[in-house]
Design a protein around this motif. Structure first.
Motif, PDB file in Angstrom:
ATOM      1  N   ALA A 190       0.732  -1.393   0.150  1.00  0.00           N
ATOM      2  CA  ALA A 190      -0.113   0.046  -0.027  1.00  0.00           C
ATOM      3  C   ALA A 190       1.029   1.121   0.072  1.00  0.00           C
ATOM      4  O   ALA A 190       1.915   1.216   0.832  1.00  0.00           O
ATOM      5  CB  ALA A 190      -1.026  -0.065   1.170  1.00  0.00           C
ATOM      6  N   ILE A 191       0.590   2.039  -0.798  1.00  0.00           N
ATOM      7  CA  ILE A 191       1.350   3.513  -0.967  1.00  0.00           C
ATOM      8  C   ILE A 191       0.356   4.567  -0.822  1.00  0.00           C
ATOM      9  O   ILE A 191      -0.468   4.778  -1.604  1.00  0.00           O
ATOM     10  CB  ILE A 191       2.266   3.532  -2.266  1.00  0.00           C
ATOM     11  CG1 ILE A 191       3.204   2.182  -2.470  1.00  0.00           C
ATOM     12  CG2 ILE A 191       3.102   4.868  -2.299  1.00  0.00           C
ATOM     13  CD1 ILE A 191       3.675   2.415  -3.917  1.00  0.00           C
ATOM     14  N   ASP A 192       0.578   5.528  -0.055  1.00  0.00           N
ATOM     15  CA  ASP A 192      -0.109   6.768   0.254  1.00  0.00           C
ATOM     16  C   ASP A 192       1.042   7.999  -0.224  1.00  0.00           C
ATOM     17  O   ASP A 192       1.978   8.184   0.531  1.00  0.00           O
ATOM     18  CB  ASP A 192      -0.329   6.981   1.604  1.00  0.00           C
ATOM     19  CG  ASP A 192      -1.292   8.354   1.652  1.00  0.00           C
ATOM     20  OD1 ASP A 192      -1.735   8.667   0.862  1.00  0.00           O
ATOM     21  OD2 ASP A 192      -1.232   8.600   2.854  1.00  0.00           O
ATOM     22  N   LEU A 193       0.841   8.373  -1.597  1.00  0.00           N
ATOM     23  CA  LEU A 193       1.551   9.408  -2.096  1.00  0.00           C
ATOM     24  C   LEU A 193       1.042  10.676  -1.644  1.00  0.00           C
ATOM     25  O   LEU A 193       0.036  11.232  -1.787  1.00  0.00           O
ATOM     26  CB  LEU A 193       1.491   9.181  -3.638  1.00  0.00           C
ATOM     27  CG  LEU A 193       2.501  10.295  -4.376  1.00  0.00           C
ATOM     28  CD1 LEU A 193       3.897  10.205  -4.054  1.00  0.00           C
ATOM     29  CD2 LEU A 193       1.980  10.358  -5.697  1.00  0.00           C
ATOM     30  N   GLY A 194       2.073  11.361  -0.613  1.00  0.00           N
ATOM     31  CA  GLY A 194       1.433  12.658  -0.026  1.00  0.00           C
ATOM     32  C   GLY A 194       2.255  13.555  -0.589  1.00  0.00           C
ATOM     33  O   GLY A 194       3.380  13.717  -1.296  1.00  0.00           O
ATOM     34  N   ASN A 195       1.964  14.988  -0.325  1.00  0.00           N
ATOM     35  CA  ASN A 195       2.384  15.991  -0.969  1.00  0.00           C
ATOM     36  C   ASN A 195       3.700  16.420  -0.244  1.00  0.00           C
ATOM     37  O   ASN A 195       4.912  16.769  -0.661  1.00  0.00           O
ATOM     38  CB  ASN A 195       1.374  17.442  -0.870  1.00  0.00           C
ATOM     39  CG  ASN A 195       2.029  18.445  -1.767  1.00  0.00           C
ATOM     40  OD1 ASN A 195       2.152  18.129  -2.660  1.00  0.00           O
ATOM     41  ND2 ASN A 195       2.147  19.693  -1.005  1.00  0.00           N
ATOM     42  N   THR A 196       3.800  15.982   1.155  1.00  0.00           N
ATOM     43  CA  THR A 196       5.048  16.109   2.072  1.00  0.00           C
ATOM     44  C   THR A 196       5.679  14.940   2.137  1.00  0.00           C
ATOM     45  O   THR A 196       7.026  14.730   1.889  1.00  0.00           O
ATOM     46  CB  THR A 196       4.863  16.673   3.057  1.00  0.00           C
ATOM     47  OG1 THR A 196       4.081  17.979   2.991  1.00  0.00           O
ATOM     48  CG2 THR A 196       6.036  17.108   3.976  1.00  0.00           C
ATOM     49  N   ASN A 197       5.061  13.803   2.449  1.00  0.00           N
ATOM     50  CA  ASN A 197       5.644  12.543   2.865  1.00  0.00           C
ATOM     51  C   ASN A 197       4.796  11.390   2.076  1.00  0.00           C
ATOM     52  O   ASN A 197       3.762  11.613   2.001  1.00  0.00           O
ATOM     53  CB  ASN A 197       5.588  12.282   4.156  1.00  0.00           C
ATOM     54  CG  ASN A 197       6.728  12.906   4.758  1.00  0.00           C
ATOM     55  OD1 ASN A 197       7.840  13.084   4.663  1.00  0.00           O
ATOM     56  ND2 ASN A 197       6.185  13.802   6.084  1.00  0.00           N
ATOM     57  N   THR A 198       5.543  10.295   1.680  1.00  0.00           N
ATOM     58  CA  THR A 198       5.117   9.087   1.191  1.00  0.00           C
ATOM     59  C   THR A 198       5.067   7.978   2.253  1.00  0.00           C
ATOM     60  O   THR A 198       6.262   7.727   2.584  1.00  0.00           O
ATOM     61  CB  THR A 198       5.653   8.843  -0.265  1.00  0.00           C
ATOM     62  OG1 THR A 198       5.335   9.956  -1.171  1.00  0.00           O
ATOM     63  CG2 THR A 198       4.933   7.468  -0.792  1.00  0.00           C
ATOM     64  N   VAL A 199       4.041   7.077   2.454  1.00  0.00           N
ATOM     65  CA  VAL A 199       4.176   6.139   3.341  1.00  0.00           C
ATOM     66  C   VAL A 199       3.955   4.790   2.425  1.00  0.00           C
ATOM     67  O   VAL A 199       2.924   4.703   1.542  1.00  0.00           O
ATOM     68  CB  VAL A 199       2.882   6.405   4.263  1.00  0.00           C
ATOM     69  CG1 VAL A 199       3.010   5.233   5.364  1.00  0.00           C
ATOM     70  CG2 VAL A 199       3.158   7.699   5.049  1.00  0.00           C
ATOM     71  N   LEU A 200       4.661   3.770   2.892  1.00  0.00           N
ATOM     72  CA  LEU A 200       4.507   2.667   2.298  1.00  0.00           C
ATOM     73  C   LEU A 200       4.265   1.570   3.487  1.00  0.00           C
ATOM     74  O   LEU A 200       5.129   1.450   4.317  1.00  0.00           O
ATOM     75  CB  LEU A 200       5.815   2.179   1.616  1.00  0.00           C
ATOM     76  CG  LEU A 200       6.223   3.075   0.398  1.00  0.00           C
ATOM     77  CD1 LEU A 200       7.063   4.132   0.914  1.00  0.00           C
ATOM     78  CD2 LEU A 200       6.702   2.272  -0.781  1.00  0.00           C
TER      79      LEU A 200
END
Length: 198
Positions: free
Chosen positions: A10-20
């Motif tokens: 699962a990848i949450d591409l964020g504007n500041t940080n991306t979480v995997l």
């Protein structure tokens, strides 16, 4: 040698940080994916890119942040591009790449740096609410080049609702404060047959 794991990334591409995060198909507890050179902590990658075409140099995450600190010329440094993707009126000034191009280079470099012992069968991505159709199309087009069995898009508020582990059938209100918008959503979680679903 690390044990080979097959399952869902699962990848949450964020504007500041991306979480995997990764979950083995044996349904072990999910864990944050660590890539020491680019993560600032396990599973958290700064959404930043350093790209210099004439040197064929592409760095992401902490590598990009660190080289930007050392270099006074930020012409090659890209950040805050997620919120601009899919909006034809937005572009970077004095930069080689568009927001879409910088996002694509970031995402593909991230994918290519995943630990070798993870075999990704299912990729789950978060995406902004329906008004960002250009972003969703951009994201799916990038993922078409990846070798995976299944791709799933989950809107960001629903992903947050699933992630807090409330009982199936719960109705919860999610307030998503983003880089350029605030979304308020009421989500009812259905499921219990194996996978949570909105």
């Amino acid at each position: 040698m690390m044990e080979r794991l097959s399952g869902t990334l699962a990848i949450d591409l964020g504007n500041t940080n991306t979480v995997l995060a990764f979950q083995n198909e044996s349904r072990d507890a999910p864990f944050l994916v660590d890539m020491p050179e680019i993560c600032k902590s396990p599973g958290i990658v700064p959404t930043a890119l350093w790209y210099k075409d004439d040197e064929n140099k592409t760095l992401i995450g902490m590598q990009a942040v660190n080289i930007n600190y050392k270099n006074s010329n930020n012409k090659y440094y890209y950040s805050n591009f997620k919120r601009l993707i899919g909006n034809p009126l937005e572009k970077f000034e004095n930069k080689q790449l568009s927001p879409e191009e910088s996002g694509e280079k970031f995402f593909k470099t991230l994918w290519n740096n995943l630990p070798n012992h993870l075999h990704i069968k299912r990729l789950v991505l978060t995406a902004p609410i329906e008004t960002y159709k250009g972003y969703r199309k951009w994201l799916v087009n990038i993922c078409n080049s990846f070798v995976i069995d299944e791709l799933a898009l989950v809107d960001e508020p629903t992903a947050a609702a699933i992630g807090i582990k409330v009982p199936y059938g719960s109705k919860i209100m999610i307030i998503d404060i983003g880089g350029s918008t605030i979304d308020l959503n009421i989500v009812k979680l259905e499921g219990g047959e194996g996978r949570s679903a909105p």
